[in-house]
Design a protein around this motif. Structure first.
Motif, short mmCIF file in Angstrom:
data_model
loop_
_atom_site.label_atom_id
_atom_site.label_comp_id
_atom_site.label_asym_id
_atom_site.label_seq_id
_atom_site.Cartn_x
_atom_site.Cartn_y
_atom_site.Cartn_z
N PRO A 168 -5.71 -1.91 -1.32
CA PRO A 168 -6.34 -2.89 -0.43
C PRO A 168 -7.63 -2.11 0.04
O PRO A 168 -7.37 -1.07 0.42
CB PRO A 168 -5.39 -3.08 0.70
CG PRO A 168 -4.48 -2.16 0.75
CD PRO A 168 -4.15 -1.71 -0.80
N THR A 169 -8.66 -2.76 0.24
CA THR A 169 -9.89 -2.26 1.03
C THR A 169 -9.81 -2.53 2.55
O THR A 169 -10.66 -1.94 3.20
CB THR A 169 -11.02 -2.85 0.25
OG1 THR A 169 -11.19 -4.25 0.58
CG2 THR A 169 -11.23 -2.52 -1.16
N ALA A 170 -8.93 -3.16 2.88
CA ALA A 170 -8.98 -3.42 4.41
C ALA A 170 -7.27 -3.20 4.85
O ALA A 170 -6.59 -2.93 4.07
CB ALA A 170 -9.14 -4.81 4.75
N VAL A 171 -7.23 -2.84 5.98
CA VAL A 171 -6.05 -2.80 6.67
C VAL A 171 -5.08 -3.85 6.57
O VAL A 171 -5.53 -5.01 7.32
CB VAL A 171 -5.94 -2.17 8.08
CG1 VAL A 171 -4.72 -1.87 8.68
CG2 VAL A 171 -7.04 -1.08 8.18
N ALA A 172 -3.93 -3.81 5.92
CA ALA A 172 -3.17 -4.66 5.67
C ALA A 172 -2.45 -5.41 7.06
O ALA A 172 -2.39 -6.66 7.12
CB ALA A 172 -1.86 -4.46 4.57
N ASP A 202 -2.27 4.22 -8.17
CA ASP A 202 -3.51 4.04 -7.67
C ASP A 202 -3.74 3.67 -6.13
O ASP A 202 -4.54 3.19 -5.57
CB ASP A 202 -4.79 3.57 -8.50
CG ASP A 202 -4.07 1.70 -8.56
OD1 ASP A 202 -2.74 1.66 -8.11
OD2 ASP A 202 -4.96 1.07 -9.23
N GLY A 203 -2.31 3.32 -5.70
CA GLY A 203 -2.18 2.96 -4.47
C GLY A 203 -2.24 1.32 -4.39
O GLY A 203 -1.78 0.74 -3.20
N GLY A 204 -2.08 0.64 -5.47
CA GLY A 204 -1.67 -0.67 -5.60
C GLY A 204 -0.43 -1.08 -5.74
O GLY A 204 0.56 -0.16 -5.24
N VAL A 256 0.09 -10.81 -2.40
CA VAL A 256 -1.44 -10.12 -2.45
C VAL A 256 -2.17 -10.43 -1.41
O VAL A 256 -3.16 -9.57 -0.43
CB VAL A 256 -2.30 -9.97 -3.72
CG1 VAL A 256 -3.68 -9.39 -3.71
CG2 VAL A 256 -1.41 -9.36 -4.84
N ARG A 257 -2.42 -11.90 -1.03
CA ARG A 257 -3.23 -12.13 -0.13
C ARG A 257 -2.60 -11.63 1.34
O ARG A 257 -3.35 -11.72 2.31
CB ARG A 257 -3.27 -13.74 -0.11
CG ARG A 257 -3.88 -14.22 -1.37
CD ARG A 257 -4.16 -16.08 -1.35
NE ARG A 257 -3.06 -16.82 -1.37
CZ ARG A 257 -2.51 -17.03 -2.28
NH1 ARG A 257 -3.09 -16.71 -3.50
NH2 ARG A 257 -1.44 -17.82 -2.41
N LYS A 258 -1.34 -11.71 1.41
CA LYS A 258 -0.92 -11.18 2.74
C LYS A 258 -0.99 -9.86 2.99
O LYS A 258 -1.38 -9.32 4.15
CB LYS A 258 0.56 -11.59 2.89
CG LYS A 258 0.97 -13.15 2.81
CD LYS A 258 2.69 -13.23 2.97
CE LYS A 258 2.91 -14.91 2.99
NZ LYS A 258 4.50 -14.90 2.95
N HIS A 259 -0.59 -9.12 2.04
CA HIS A 259 -0.28 -7.55 2.21
C HIS A 259 -1.61 -6.65 1.70
O HIS A 259 -1.67 -5.34 1.92
CB HIS A 259 0.87 -7.03 1.75
CG HIS A 259 2.13 -7.81 2.47
ND1 HIS A 259 2.37 -7.96 3.58
CD2 HIS A 259 2.93 -8.98 1.60
CE1 HIS A 259 3.45 -8.82 3.95
NE2 HIS A 259 3.68 -9.27 2.70
#
Length: 410
Positions: free
Chosen positions: A351-355, A390-392, A322-325
């Motif tokens: 994610p709310t930012a671009v991985a 939901d995209g997660g 999760v922290r990475k991607h």
């Protein structure tokens, strides 16, 4: 070559010496009346004595052509027997003797023992047996029935083959035991190599799991410090620390690739925390800006040690991913303890930012989920991982509550 015994290094000389000795013994014994020699030898007797010497000298080839040696001595014995009876051309001094020379005893030894070394025979044991049967008939002269002659003839032609079969069986047994010992040594070496390879894979897998988790936390904390620091020097130091962490993860991925690590998870690393460490993992993720919630149902004591460590590894790997991607995502870790099964689920939102913009995204070894799947299968569990509606992303594992190990048996 010099380590071999003398008789093996000089076989030709040994065979020639034996042939000469038997020729001398047979010649002297024949002249002294121990065989077919007449009281008044004529030209024919001397000619036959020379032929007997030549036939005995054929023993020099008893290794290379054992059947040929038997044929030569058998032909000479048959010729002498026919000259004595019914031709009557020779009249032995003692009619109760065996006409075959003593060399026939050694010649009978060859076909069953040396046929494997003879290219022409090609291990044709049937041909050797037929030749020895005919040889025995010629030596024993059953057409002139005499218990003494038949007994002596059978002993002279049977002792050699019996010894040959004994020594041949012994040689084959020693060869088989030697090959078995060599095969066992090779298998032991291969097992040792396999054990070392498995140990390397296990250690590399543990290094990947533990170091990647900790270093990614350091890199995220350095990134947070860079954003909140008030002076430029602190921000610069935080950026250097974050960059060093990302570089360490990249180098770790290369090292794991060199070691060809495929974690086999034999659960021998007893230092790996169990489910009691899940709260600490969640707190670490929350401290670096990844909102994480832990929900536990049931009694953690229902999970045996190996199951607890497997669950801990799953949660640790999931939070690291999760922290990475999935920067900016929220995570829910749910663990349910039952008497029969332990269920572990780690779900994160979109994610709310671009991985791809995170430097940590490119530092994975690609072995996290496959390694987890193998670990879970070792304890007869199942793993499902995939995108959520939901995209997660969702990782769910079902493990047996109890897996017997050495430590649980104490």
């Amino acid at each position: 070559m010099t380590d071999r015994p003398w008789h093996r290094r000089h076989r030709v000389a040994l065979d020639v010496t034996i042939a000469v000795l038997f020729t001398l013994v047979d010649t002297v014994a024949t002249v002294l009346g121990a065989s077919w020699w007449p009281e008044r030898p004529g030209t024919l007797a001397w000619v036959m004595l020379v032929l007997q010497a030549a036939a005995c000298l054929s023993l020099a080839f008893r290794r290379r052509a054992p059947l040929a040696v038997v044929t030569v001595l058998g032909a000479f014995t048959l010729a002498v027997s026919l000259l004595i009876w019914p031709a009557g051309a020779l009249t032995p001094a003692d009619g109760g003797q065996v006409w075959a020379p003593f060399s026939t005893a050694l010649a009978a030894y060859g076909p069953l023992f040396y046929q494997g070394d003879c290219r022409g025979v090609r291990r044709n044991r049937r041909r050797a047996v037929i030749a020895l049967v005919l040889f025995t008939l010629v030596v024993a002269r059953p057409w002139q029935p005499s218990a003494t002659i038949i007994t002596i003839g059978l002993l002279r032609t049977a002792v050699g083959p019996l010894l040959a079969m004994y020594f041949d069986a012994r040689k084959r047994l020693v060869q088989a035991l030697t090959e078995r010992a060599e095969r066992a040594e090779r298998e032991r070496h291969l097992l040792a190599e396999h054990a070392r390879a498995e140990e390397r894979a296990r250690l590399a897998g543990e290094m990947h799991d533990v170091v990647t988790h900790r270093v990614s936390l350091m890199a995220l904390q350095a990134g947070a410090l860079q954003m909140t620091a008030e002076d430029e020097a602190t921000r610069q130091a935080a950026e250097e620390l974050r960059a060093a962490g990302c570089q360490a993860l990249e180098e770790l991925r290369d090292l794991v690739g060199i070691l060809r690590t495929e974690p086999e998870g034999d659960d021998r690393t007893h230092r790996t925390p169990s489910v009691a460490g899940l709260a600490e993992l969640v707190a670490e993720s929350s401290s670096v800006g990844v909102p994480t919630e832990l929900i536990e149902d049931g009694d953690p004591a229902l999970a045996s040690p190996v199951v607890g460590r497997t669950a801990y590894r799953l949660v640790r790997e999931a939070l690291t991913n999760v922290r990475k991607h999935a920067p900016g995502a929220r995570v829910v870790v749910r663990v349910s303890y039952g008497e029969a099964q332990v269920r572990v689920a780690v779900r994160n939102t979109a994610p709310t930012a671009v991985a791809g913009g995170s430097p940590l995204a490119a530092t994975g070894s690609g072995l996290g989920i496959p390694g987890l799947r193998r670990r879970i299968e070792l304890v007869h569990g199942t793993l499902r991982a995939g995108r959520a509606p939901d995209g997660g992303f969702s990782i769910e594992a079902t493990l047996p509550s109890y897996v017997p190990t050495a430590e649980t048996a104490v």
